[in-house]
Design an enzyme around this catalytic site. Sequence first.
Site, mmCIF file in Angstrom:
data_model
loop_
_atom_site.group_PDB
_atom_site.id
_atom_site.type_symbol
_atom_site.label_atom_id
_atom_site.label_comp_id
_atom_site.label_asym_id
_atom_site.label_seq_id
_atom_site.Cartn_x
_atom_site.Cartn_y
_atom_site.Cartn_z
ATOM 1 N N VAL A 61 0.834 -1.207 0.000
ATOM 2 C CA VAL A 61 0.000 0.000 0.000
ATOM 3 C C VAL A 61 0.867 1.255 0.000
ATOM 4 O O VAL A 61 0.569 2.241 0.685
ATOM 5 C CB VAL A 61 -0.983 0.009 1.194
ATOM 6 C CG1 VAL A 61 -2.008 -1.088 1.023
ATOM 7 C CG2 VAL A 61 -0.239 -0.154 2.518
ATOM 8 N N VAL A 66 1.823 3.254 -5.314
ATOM 9 C CA VAL A 66 0.908 2.646 -6.285
ATOM 10 C C VAL A 66 -0.324 2.080 -5.588
ATOM 11 O O VAL A 66 -1.462 2.324 -6.002
ATOM 12 C CB VAL A 66 1.621 1.543 -7.109
ATOM 13 C CG1 VAL A 66 0.616 0.787 -7.977
ATOM 14 C CG2 VAL A 66 2.717 2.147 -7.982
ATOM 15 N N THR A 70 3.722 -4.751 -4.741
ATOM 16 C CA THR A 70 5.111 -4.729 -4.287
ATOM 17 C C THR A 70 6.026 -4.946 -5.499
ATOM 18 O O THR A 70 5.558 -5.160 -6.623
ATOM 19 C CB THR A 70 5.386 -5.863 -3.281
ATOM 20 O OG1 THR A 70 5.441 -7.105 -3.990
ATOM 21 C CG2 THR A 70 4.294 -5.941 -2.227
ATOM 22 N N ALA A 76 3.258 1.062 -17.580
ATOM 23 C CA ALA A 76 2.206 1.469 -16.648
ATOM 24 C C ALA A 76 0.829 1.377 -17.311
ATOM 25 O O ALA A 76 0.482 0.309 -17.823
ATOM 26 C CB ALA A 76 2.481 2.878 -16.115
ATOM 27 N N GLY A 88 14.635 12.787 -8.225
ATOM 28 C CA GLY A 88 13.892 11.549 -8.051
ATOM 29 C C GLY A 88 13.486 10.868 -9.350
ATOM 30 O O GLY A 88 12.623 9.985 -9.353
ATOM 31 N N GLU A 99 16.369 5.803 -9.793
ATOM 32 C CA GLU A 99 16.396 5.072 -8.525
ATOM 33 C C GLU A 99 17.478 5.720 -7.646
ATOM 34 O O GLU A 99 18.343 6.443 -8.155
ATOM 35 C CB GLU A 99 16.747 3.599 -8.792
ATOM 36 C CG GLU A 99 15.740 2.851 -9.674
ATOM 37 C CD GLU A 99 14.418 2.637 -8.976
ATOM 38 O OE1 GLU A 99 14.407 2.345 -7.772
ATOM 39 O OE2 GLU A 99 13.360 2.769 -9.651
ATOM 40 N N ASP A 157 16.106 -2.914 -16.099
ATOM 41 C CA ASP A 157 14.661 -2.677 -16.125
ATOM 42 C C ASP A 157 14.117 -2.877 -17.546
ATOM 43 O O ASP A 157 13.041 -3.451 -17.741
ATOM 44 C CB ASP A 157 14.377 -1.253 -15.632
ATOM 45 C CG ASP A 157 12.913 -0.883 -15.749
ATOM 46 O OD1 ASP A 157 12.108 -1.444 -14.995
ATOM 47 O OD2 ASP A 157 12.581 -0.030 -16.604
ATOM 48 N N LYS A 178 11.462 -5.817 -19.130
ATOM 49 C CA LYS A 178 10.286 -5.553 -19.954
ATOM 50 C C LYS A 178 10.356 -6.333 -21.267
ATOM 51 O O LYS A 178 9.335 -6.797 -21.784
ATOM 52 C CB LYS A 178 10.142 -4.049 -20.191
ATOM 53 C CG LYS A 178 9.689 -3.325 -18.911
ATOM 54 C CD LYS A 178 9.878 -1.825 -18.968
ATOM 55 C CE LYS A 178 9.406 -1.180 -17.655
ATOM 56 N NZ LYS A 178 9.875 0.211 -17.512
#
Lengths: 380, 380
Positions: free
Chosen positions: A14, A17, A101, A162, A219, A222, A233, A237
Amino acid sequence: MSTASGINVAIIGVGLVGSSVISQLTSVSTLSSRLHIVALQNSKKTLLSTASSPLSFSSSSDWKALLSNSPTSALALPDLVLELQKITKDTGRHTAVVDNTSDEKVAAFYPEFLRAGLSVVTPNKKAFSGPIELYNAIVERKSNDKAGSSGPLVYQESTVGAGLPIISTLNDLVGTGDQITKIEGVFSGTLSYIFNEFSTPTGGNKKFSEIVKFAKENGYTEPHPNDDLSGSDVARKLAILSRLIPELKQALPKGYLSVPTHSLTPAPLADVASGEEYVERLPEFDADYHGLNKEAFDQGCVLRYVGVIDVQKGEIKASLETYDKAHPFASSLSGSDNIVAFHTKRYSQRPLLVQGAGAGAEVTAMGVVADLTKIAERRG
Amino acid sequence: MSTASGINVAIIGVGLVGSSVISQLTSVSTLSSRLHIVALQNSKKTLLSTASSPLSFSSSSDWKALLSNSPTSALALPDLVLELQKITKDTGRHTAVVDNTSDEKVAAFYPEFLRAGLSVVTPNKKAFSGPIELYNAIVERKSNDKAGSSGPLVYQESTVGAGLPIISTLNDLVGTGDQITKIEGVFSGTLSYIFNEFSTPTGGNKKFSEIVKFAKENGYTEPHPNDDLSGSDVARKLAILSRLIPELKQALPKGYLSVPTHSLTPAPLADVASGEEYVERLPEFDADYHGLNKEAFDQGCVLRYVGVIDVQKGEIKASLETYDKAHPFASSLSGSDNIVAFHTKRYSQRPLLVQGAGAGAEVTAMGVVADLTKIAERRG
């Protein structure tokens, strides 16, 4: 309309996202009537809906207090499954687990969720880009393509881009018999930003290290920029997308680590453990980055860090490539947008393109909530 | 898995798009096992599946002969409904009607299909862009958003942009509580082609009339170019999209005719009945088109014929607009591609963009077949 209509939603994680998912579920009335939150869990606590005290959130402040005041410590996943099976039975509604998560352990548990009849929706890339054995176990147990089944479903739109329609578009292309020839795209918002600043159609006059420094301070990267600049990353994908292309069955990566990946981190910095030190030392290599950029510019091109799945060649790679100034990856891309080009038999003259913000809590949550809606349509 | 799994598909209209739909349904094994063709109908004949002689197509040649040799003349739609209800009952499967025509009379019958429990999938724009009364009757009778219902569904992806994920993306944005601020796009493949040729970032050196002539001769326009240049096709697509945006409920067009539409046809040619004469006389107006183009070019812009839905202003229009050379509509668009930009609360810094071929039998059929798959997932 049955009184038990809709589905139950159990939310693990929680943070940013997860909070956005809850916010969307509770603020849109057409959603709150169909998607019933029955469990929240973070690393410390679990909050469960019970017949005598059903969860009913009206505002975003509510649930945070309820969760942190819950007397129940975070349940082990097998225990959470037992509770969710009980809730499924009591409510007469199908239940979906949302994993917000990025935890490998939660991902590794998806086959057990599915075995217990629970659907899974997630932006967590780990299960779909990790070991092929885990992936196969998930595919075997999901009922997405089984006509007439009422079994559990798996949706994963937010694992790539996303909320952008990338996974669903690929599934529709493949599902209607189109043949994918190539997928090519800028899949990392961070690397999109860095190269949109560094390598522009007019050349670019900023130092690579300064752009990375600014991105870290704001920001956009990472905490340790290597986590973005390593390309892993993007490799994840590519593993996710390639597994959805039937023609690649023989050439599938065993996991994202077997996707050839060009790291942008200079070899001498590969083992620098501190993000701060990394950024401090990066200027030593500005001349190298500048050289690459100049070489591209002299050819009328820009640099972009892309992922490529070339189905015809059976080649999958994450790498730094040059694109003509007039190419959409050069001319149309800006900010930290993702862009994905689907080259197929049907879209052969020009690709089908999807572009937009590919990261951020709200758009990631949108992908999750849209997936939940699809499960409600099929199992609600 | 029930033996009655999957759904029945009744196909009205077997021209280019209809043939592609049949070809996709019969050539992809994962589709043919779930989507069972039970009826074909064109303007002359109807071919029905019966218990004693179920339809089973293995190749594209088969069905054409079977349909033209069918002893049954084309059924009136009420009679077709009775036959489909019988088939639904006999097979124990839900039935969807695919309307591949552009016929207003078929469109006007959708409420009756729905009333009879039959789902509807179509690339036909007429019902969704025509009189608001017809549209409302369809919305009332469809069960897409009714949790727990097993009623009929309506899917219309191919009505805008063929197989491009435009309707589904808009529905996902709206359905997850995003707020649409503006939708802007090049919605006509024909007008995309004409202006990509006529008005380029470097100015363009072709005459407008020559581009239209070439486009007509190569089948890029309708037989009468005014059918494209009038902008009415774009107006229809704007009516379709605007009706999916809740915030516009008060400002909804009563039909596409009430969408302010800038016709590119010079007033003196508005009543020219022959496409040939139209093209012959168009050069008289080249100086006017050239003037517009030059004015745009002098401002660093190009001309694009776009559709705009500005939700904040409550303004919907189909018109010729100027875009900066660096704008994706100028820099990234080519050929006869469509491009659609969704500006929303979540995608506020930069829009969500979808681009690609927005016309053609195969990509239109793809949208239809993907929609059928969604119905099979929900009702199969």
